[in-house]
Design an enzyme around this catalytic site. Structure first.
Site, short mmCIF file in Angstrom:
data_model
loop_
_atom_site.label_atom_id
_atom_site.label_comp_id
_atom_site.label_asym_id
_atom_site.label_seq_id
_atom_site.Cartn_x
_atom_site.Cartn_y
_atom_site.Cartn_z
N SER A 85 -4.34 -8.68 -30.21
CA SER A 85 -5.66 -8.41 -30.77
C SER A 85 -5.69 -7.04 -31.46
O SER A 85 -4.86 -6.76 -32.31
CB SER A 85 -6.70 -8.50 -29.65
OG SER A 85 -7.99 -8.55 -30.17
N ASP B 84 -8.23 -19.51 -32.96
CA ASP B 84 -8.68 -18.19 -32.51
C ASP B 84 -9.81 -17.72 -33.43
O ASP B 84 -9.64 -17.69 -34.65
CB ASP B 84 -7.49 -17.22 -32.58
CG ASP B 84 -7.81 -15.83 -32.06
OD1 ASP B 84 -9.00 -15.57 -31.76
OD2 ASP B 84 -6.89 -15.02 -31.98
#
Ligand SMILES: *[C@@H]1O[C@H](CO)[C@@H](O)[C@H](O)[C@H]1NC(C)=O
Ligand SMILES: *[C@@H]1O[C@H](CO)[C@@H](O)[C@H](O)[C@H]1NC(C)=O
Ligand SMILES: *[C@@H]1O[C@H](CO)[C@@H](O)[C@H](O)[C@H]1NC(C)=O
Ligand SMILES: *[C@@H]1O[C@H](CO)[C@@H](O)[C@H](O)[C@H]1NC(C)=O
Length: 556
Positions: free
Chosen positions: A219, A484
């Site tokens: 991330s 995602d």
């Protein structure tokens, strides 16, 4: 400058967990409330207050117990203890010369001389939350496969790696990409293993001249992994950037795209229809909006935007999914099941309220509103305390327990990612959630200081000029999940140039994958689902090749 040798001595000291008296919310609650950058800060603070009371009572109880049994230790020894690396408070500001303790966790049990070091960047949370990746996740897998060392490095300001005395605007001025990048570089260049952990190796055996360092991040930390490889190639031999958000963007309604595309169709259709009607009802004169809010247990909540924000909360559960149900949350599906359960509708005046809205309201009432602690006799102000954003003073506390400020500060200064409703097309959140509203917290929480002011809009160029969607480098891998919600901000976005995978520049999209699905693993790796076994095997194979390249180049 303080001499390096005196700094490095410190690094063998353990951080004593008993000295820490800071109250924190359990990681699940913490993550849930801060998910996707739209925190319910009031609720967060109320729950923290409750937790603090509990902690104080527990401490009182345990000291009473210990008084009777003086030899009983009150804290359970953890398998992994954090260590302390003396890190510079600032690498760039000459008016502050001190150091702080940057925590790290290390395991050398697979290590053999010549093996690599895998450094996992803890990113925007306590490093402690990342220790499972050392025990059975990506660090353990790669270390085992290459006789390497695994290290989790806590990010400055998060967990206990805090260089300042408050989280005021001024004290947060050292929380930025430039300082964080330099932290990792300085760590890699100066790291010496604590003698108690690894005594035999010579003093510069682990220097990046002699050992391959491989950087891993997921991330936000995934973007850092990519930046580290590109900007410090002499220190970072290779990097895996998982769900790496290398593209920063102020206005990010596309977050909801993958949810709309991949979540159960019936659930999304129902939600879209419900949201459209909710927006229509909110636009009617009173008492209709108040009646609607009442169905959600939020009758006393004044702002329509705040109401819209609270009811969008469950969408954050999509990101919280994981292939391992013990790690992730299945709550998104519970939400869908409630929403689409059917049943009887109701009527306000001439307006028919469908069952989906009644069900939606029931879900929010039972799962969100019920968590707002109510004090006797003043329920109305409690709801506003938990969920309202009309009062600025609610966001001005700056003590070190206000950890919600950290990521929000990074959002407000450099990363953006405000998530308003899209201006066109079907929506799963209310159109009351505008860019203005979703970025309001930046102005409320961070008034200008003496040394630093938050810019009017985040300086996303600071991130994007480091490579953006196009970032690439030899021995830099990108791993993503197809569904995602953050994929639109990664180099595997549909808007980024297509890439071809190779051993030196691997790219891999995990089918039925969400956020950094390769980061965790099971104790018994053969029990992992095939798509996870596959990505781990892929990572092992290119890492082994990269390590071989290192030895070849160093002539060993
Ligand atoms: C390191 O990992 C090994 C194997 O997973 C484990 O047995 C050991 O306890 C760990 N070492 C430390 C210091 O926690
Ligand atoms: C910090 O170190 C620099 C360089 O050695 C020096 O010029 C400066 O005066 C020091 N600042 C403080 C506050 O001690
Ligand atoms: C290390 O890898 C080997 C070979 O793949 C495997 O048999 C072994 O179980 C692994 N050890 C651990 C502790 O995971
Ligand atoms: C590492 O290598 C560089 C380039 O060869 C050299 O300048 C530097 O002194 C080396 N550092 C150490 C600690 O060996």
């Amino acid at each position: 400058m303080v001499s390096l040798s005196s700094l490095l001595l410190l690094s063998s000291l353990l951080v004593n967990p008993v000295l820490s008296t800071k109250t924190t919310l359990d990681p699940d609650t913490h993550r849930e409330l801060l998910l996707n950058g739209r925190p319910q800060i009031g609720l967060w603070k109320s729950l923290l207050k409750e937790q603090k009371l509990k902690d104080e009572q527990a401490l009182l109880l345990s000291t009473e117990k210990n008084a009777q049994q003086p030899f009983l230790s009150s804290t359970k020894k953890e398998l992994f203890e954090p260590h302390c690396f003396p890190q510079r408070i600032s690498h760039f500001d000459d008016t502050v010369n001190g150091t702080f303790c940057q925590r790290y966790w290390i395991n050398t049990s697979f290590y053999r001389e010549g093996g690599p070091v895998f450094l996992l960047d803890g990113g925007e949370t306590s490093g402690k939350d990342r220790v499972p990746f050392l025990e059975k996740g990506i660090l353990q897998i790669l270390s085992n496969a290459t006789n390497g060392i695994g290290i989790v490095l806590e990010h400055r300001y998060y967990g206990e790696s805090v260089p300042v005395k408050s989280f005021s605007t001024d004290d947060l001025r050292f929380l930025n990409n430039k300082e964080a990048l330099e932290d990792s570089a300085y760590f890699i260049e100066n790291f010496k293993p604590p003698p108690s952990i690894l005594s035999s190796s010579s003093s510069d055996a682990l220097h990046p001249n002699n050992t391959a360092w491989v950087y891993y991040g997921g991330s936000y930390a995934g973007a850092r992994a990519a930046h580290m490889r590109k900007e410090y190639p002499h220190l970072v031999w290779g990097a895996i950037a998982s769900s790496a958000v290398t593209h920063a963007q102020i206005n990010f309604p596309q977050y909801y795209g993958p949810i709309q595309q991949y979540a159960p169709e019936g659930c999304i259709d129902t939600l879209q229809t419900a949201i459209e009607l909710i927006d229509h009802l909110l636009d009617q004169p009173e008492p209709i909006p108040r009646y609607l809010k009442g169905l959600f247990g939020l009758e006393e909540l004044v702002g329509n935007e705040d109401f819209a924000d609270v009811i969008s909360g469950p969408l954050g559960y999509w990101q919280a999914k994981n292939w391992d149900p013990k790690v992730g949350s299945n709550e998104f599906y519970n939400f869908c099941n409630t929403l689409t359960a059917g049943g009887a509708g109701s009527k306000v005046g001439l307006i028919r309220i469908p069952a989906s809205i009644i069900n939606y309201g029931k879900y929010i009432k039972e799962n969100v509103v019920a968590r707002c602690p109510r004090s006797e006799g003043k329920p109305a102000s409690d709801i506003e305390d938990c969920f309202g954003t009309s009062v600025d003073s609610k966001f001005v506390e700056t003590d070190l327990e206000q950890t919600w400020r950290l990521w929000i500060f990074q959002v407000c200064t450099q990363w953006g990612y405000f998530m308003p409703a899209p201006l066109e097309g079907p929506r799963i959140i209310s159109n009351k959630l505008t860019l203005e509203y979703t970025s309001k917290i930046c102005r409320q929480a961070f008034p200008p200081g003496k040394h630093f002011s938050v810019p009017e809009w985040p300086d996303v160029e600071e991130v994007n000029r480091r490579g953006d969607y196009e970032i690439e480098y030899d021995r830099l891998a990108f791993i993503d999940g197809d569904r995602d919600p953050w994929r639109p901000m990664t180099p595997q976005s549909d808007w980024a140039p297509r890439r071809k995978s190779s051993v030196n520049r691997p790219v891999h999209l995990i089918f039925d994958g969400v956020h950094h699905y390769d980061e965790n693993g099971l104790e018994d790796h053969t029990e992992e689902p095939p798509r996870i076994k596959d990505v781990h095997a892929l990572e092992v194979s290119f890492i082994q090749e990269w390590i071989a390249q290192f030895h070849e180049q160093k002539g060993r």
